[in-house]
Write a protein that holds these residues in place. Structure first.
Motif, PDB file in Angstrom:
ATOM      1  N   ARG A 181       0.833  -1.210   0.000  1.00 19.18           N
ATOM      2  CA  ARG A 181       0.000   0.000   0.000  1.00 19.18           C
ATOM      3  C   ARG A 181       0.862   1.253   0.000  1.00 19.18           C
ATOM      4  O   ARG A 181       0.526   2.252  -0.649  1.00 19.18           O
ATOM      5  CB  ARG A 181      -0.947  -0.005   1.202  1.00 19.18           C
ATOM      6  N   SER A 182       1.998   1.224   0.688  1.00 22.74           N
ATOM      7  CA  SER A 182       2.892   2.384   0.701  1.00 22.74           C
ATOM      8  C   SER A 182       3.417   2.692  -0.695  1.00 22.74           C
ATOM      9  O   SER A 182       3.486   3.850  -1.112  1.00 22.74           O
ATOM     10  CB  SER A 182       4.066   2.133   1.657  1.00 22.74           C
ATOM     11  N   VAL A 183       3.813   1.637  -1.424  1.00 24.59           N
ATOM     12  CA  VAL A 183       4.317   1.840  -2.781  1.00 24.59           C
ATOM     13  C   VAL A 183       3.213   2.377  -3.687  1.00 24.59           C
ATOM     14  O   VAL A 183       3.430   3.311  -4.477  1.00 24.59           O
ATOM     15  CB  VAL A 183       4.882   0.523  -3.346  1.00 24.59           C
ATOM     16  N   LEU A 184       2.016   1.815  -3.578  1.00 25.75           N
ATOM     17  CA  LEU A 184       0.915   2.256  -4.425  1.00 25.75           C
ATOM     18  C   LEU A 184       0.524   3.696  -4.111  1.00 25.75           C
ATOM     19  O   LEU A 184       0.247   4.495  -5.023  1.00 25.75           O
ATOM     20  CB  LEU A 184      -0.279   1.321  -4.253  1.00 25.75           C
ATOM     21  N   ASP A 185       0.498   4.061  -2.839  1.00 23.21           N
ATOM     22  CA  ASP A 185       0.187   5.446  -2.472  1.00 23.21           C
ATOM     23  C   ASP A 185       1.240   6.404  -3.012  1.00 23.21           C
ATOM     24  O   ASP A 185       0.928   7.511  -3.477  1.00 23.21           O
ATOM     25  CB  ASP A 185       0.098   5.585  -0.943  1.00 23.21           C
ATOM     26  N   TYR A 186       2.495   5.989  -2.946  1.00 17.52           N
ATOM     27  CA  TYR A 186       3.580   6.812  -3.479  1.00 17.52           C
ATOM     28  C   TYR A 186       3.411   7.033  -4.979  1.00 17.52           C
ATOM     29  O   TYR A 186       3.560   8.151  -5.495  1.00 17.52           O
ATOM     30  CB  TYR A 186       4.909   6.120  -3.190  1.00 17.52           C
ATOM     31  N   ALA A 187       3.074   5.956  -5.715  1.00 12.28           N
ATOM     32  CA  ALA A 187       2.911   6.060  -7.169  1.00 12.28           C
ATOM     33  C   ALA A 187       1.709   6.904  -7.549  1.00 12.28           C
ATOM     34  O   ALA A 187       1.675   7.478  -8.645  1.00 12.28           O
ATOM     35  CB  ALA A 187       2.783   4.665  -7.774  1.00 12.28           C
TER      36      ALA A 187
END
Length: 377
Positions: A181-187
């Motif tokens: 979720r952290s990676v997706l939020d960053y993207a």
């Protein structure tokens, strides 16, 4: 509409023409075009540059700085990290280069449609239609799925964000879902192409009775995020094993593009790109492309790297090493094999007996094959 520059630009007219084209495109405010032209300069330094290595390094640094100054959030200092803060969960390439991508016509056409949507967002918006938000790429290893994501990011003119699977998948209970979720939020914080490579590792079928629940939580995270993925970024997932994906996940993607092993025409194009600037002639490339049936793009790149190393170390021409590299494996009889043996005879001066000894066949077999090949040319 943003002006288009020459996509077939080769920089063979020298440094002066390269500068003129950069000024021409830059004066229009077409930043994406400037980045693409400059990226090609990095890849193919024009004649007239005294120190090509330093030129590439300085130009790459200038491009990276320019991308960071556009207000995009995608910089290495703001990457999401694991809970311990020791490993970044993603990597960012601000100036992705996918110029060497070679795919079959069907896959290429589908990808061009995705790019066209991104370049005509206003037209789609006026019609109340959104662009492709998510894309699933599947195919055997080495066919160019990762390169495809780079190509898409380059053509759209956005950074490429790649999730680091080894850092995201954690042994700590519940951490994997939070990391993803952290990676997706960053993207989602700015326009980009997000690549989720080896996607089956985080989205496989939820039918494993031995699973303690972590896998199901990860898949549920992916399902939710795919449903609410924004139009601003393009999510690209790649897998070698689409049959392992959870059915609910696969159905969430807007498009699924299968990338097969390259056919003969694609293998020749790949070899032409790899051998650019070498002494290998077109007939040799054509024959090697024909006899490497079943090879992936990465197989061909590995083949060429081996050829280049041996050419340097042994002091032999590249075409000699290339022909010898592909000549001695098991090969069915046919016109491709006949042409290969003809090249060994004509280019390398090998006798029928020498070819027969290396190929494990009788020399009359080789003589007959060479005669057939010579008669057909």
């Amino acid at each position: 509409m943003a002006p288009r520059f020459r996509e077939s630009y080769q920089f063979d007219s020298g440094l002066e023409q390269a500068v003129i084209d950069l000024v021409r495109v830059g004066s229009t405010g077409f930043g994406s075009g400037v980045r693409q032209l400059a990226t090609r300069l990095v890849r193919s330094v024009p004649p007239g540059v005294a120190n090509p290595g330093a030129f590439r390094e300085e130009l790459h640094e200038a491009l990276s700085q320019a991308v960071q100054n556009t207000g995009l959030r995608f910089t290495s200092g703001e990457l999401p990290h694991d809970p311990e803060g020791s490993h970044p969960l993603a990597f960012v390439d601000p100036i992705p280069d996918g110029a060497d991508l070679v795919l079959p016509p069907e896959a290429s056409a589908a990808l061009r449609d995705v790019v066209d949507e991104r370049l005509k967002l206003d037209l789609l918006a006026r019609a109340g239609v959104g662009p492709t938000r998510s894309l699933l790429l599947s195919g055997p290893p080495g066919v160019g799925k990762t390169m495809t994501a780079r190509w898409l990011a380059e053509k759209i003119g956005v950074p490429l964000v790649t999730m680091d699977l080894s850092a995201v998948v954690s042994s700590y209970l519940g951490s994997s879902g939070r990391n993803i979720r952290s990676v997706l939020d960053y993207a989602k914080s700015g326009s980009c192409v997000l690549l989720l490579d080896e996607f089956d590792a985080i989205a496989k079928k939820r039918d494993d009775d031995t699973d303690i629940g972590e896998l199901k939580r990860v898949v549920n995270v992916v399902l939710v995020e795919l449903d609410r993925w924004p139009d601003t970024s393009l999510l690209v997932a790649a897998t070698n094993h689409p049959q392992l994906l959870d059915g609910a996940v696969e159905r969430r993607f807007d498009h699924h593009i299968e990338i097969p092993l390259p056919g003969e025409a694609e293998r020749i194009k790949i070899l032409q790109a790899l051998a650019q600037g070498s002494s290998v002639d077109a007939p040799t490339i054509t024959v090697v492309g024909a006899v490497t049936r079943g090879a992936s793009g990465s197989d061909l790149a590995r083949l060429w790297n081996n050829v280049r190393r041996r050419s340097i170390l042994r002091g032999h021409p590249c075409d000699q090493e290339l022909l010898e590299e592909v000549a001695w494996g098991p090969r069915a009889a046919g016109s491709d094999r006949d042409r290969l043996w003809l090249m060994l005879a004509d280019h390398l001066g090998m006798s029928s007996r020498q070819i027969a000894s290396r190929a494990g066949v009788s020399h009359p077999t080789v003589s007959s094959a060479i005669k057939r090949a010579r008669a057909s040319t």
